[in-house]
Design an enzyme around this catalytic site. Structure first.
Site, PDB file in Angstrom:
ATOM      1  CG  ASP A  32      -2.032   0.967   1.175  1.00 31.20           C
ATOM      2  OD1 ASP A  32      -1.754   2.180   1.084  1.00 31.20           O
ATOM      3  OD2 ASP A  32      -3.189   0.538   1.229  1.00 31.20           O
ATOM      4  CG  ASN A  88     -12.935  -0.762   4.412  1.00 32.86           C
ATOM      5  OD1 ASN A  88     -13.227  -1.260   5.487  1.00 32.86           O
ATOM      6  ND2 ASN A  88     -11.782  -0.142   4.206  1.00 32.86           N
ATOM      7  CD  GLN A  95     -15.409  -0.220  -2.095  1.00 34.97           C
ATOM      8  OE1 GLN A  95     -16.579  -0.352  -1.767  1.00 34.97           O
ATOM      9  NE2 GLN A  95     -14.872  -0.877  -3.109  1.00 34.97           N
ATOM     10  CG  HIS A 101      -8.986  -2.916  -2.169  1.00 37.92           C
ATOM     11  ND1 HIS A 101     -10.016  -2.154  -2.691  1.00 37.92           N
ATOM     12  CD2 HIS A 101      -8.496  -2.216  -1.128  1.00 37.92           C
ATOM     13  CE1 HIS A 101     -10.141  -1.047  -1.987  1.00 37.92           C
ATOM     14  NE2 HIS A 101      -9.219  -1.057  -1.024  1.00 37.92           N
ATOM     15  CG  HIS A 103      -6.877  -2.371   3.339  1.00 36.87           C
ATOM     16  ND1 HIS A 103      -6.021  -1.365   3.004  1.00 36.87           N
ATOM     17  CD2 HIS A 103      -8.081  -2.054   2.819  1.00 36.87           C
ATOM     18  CE1 HIS A 103      -6.680  -0.450   2.320  1.00 36.87           C
ATOM     19  NE2 HIS A 103      -7.932  -0.856   2.187  1.00 36.87           N
TER      20      HIS A 103
END
Length: 137
Positions: A32, A88, A95, A101, A103
């Site tokens: 990230d 999310n 989100q 996706h 995390h």
């Protein structure tokens, strides 16, 4: 199926460079760019699905398998003491990129993060009512 306006589609399919930790035919795992902790990564499917609701069941299972494999590797190599998997769906849930996706956030003793919620008090009757609402009983 890819969305030409989606940044995660471009990253997942190699059009935009990333720090890739893992890749197979269906997923890419990247670091990230705004990490919560050292090693914070994202599991991104190469196909475009806006959120969990659109993600096919088989892909959801495969995403979790990738996350499990990466969590074990990251825990071993980074020496973290815990792990958060966060996914999310929708603005209200946090989100910000509308491509499914997950995390993967390694946790360290003094990392300063507080990922959680404030538990509410609820009666057994309220729980039963919610159960009926969800299950249709």
């Amino acid at each position: 199926m890819s969305n030409e306006n989606c940044i995660f589609c471009k990253i997942a399919n190699g059009e935009i460079p990333s720090q890739t930790l893992y890749e197979d035919d269906s997923f890419r795992v990247i670091l990230d760019l705004g990490p919560a902790t050292k090693g914070h990564a994202l599991v991104i499917p190469k196909e475009h699905y806006a959120n969990l609701y659109e993600l096919p069941e088989e892909q959801a299972g495969e995403a979790m398998k990738v996350a499990k494999k990466m969590a074990a590797r990251m825990t071993d190599r980074l020496g973290c003491e815990g792990f958060n998997l966060i996914q999310n769906n929708g603005d209200l849930a946090g989100q910000t990129v509308f491509h499914f996706h997950m995390h993967m956030i390694p946790r360290y003793r003094a990392d300063g993060q507080t990922i959680g919620w404030k538990p509410q008090e609820v009666t057994q009757e309220e729980l039963e009512e919610v159960k009926k609402q969800i299950c249709g009983e």
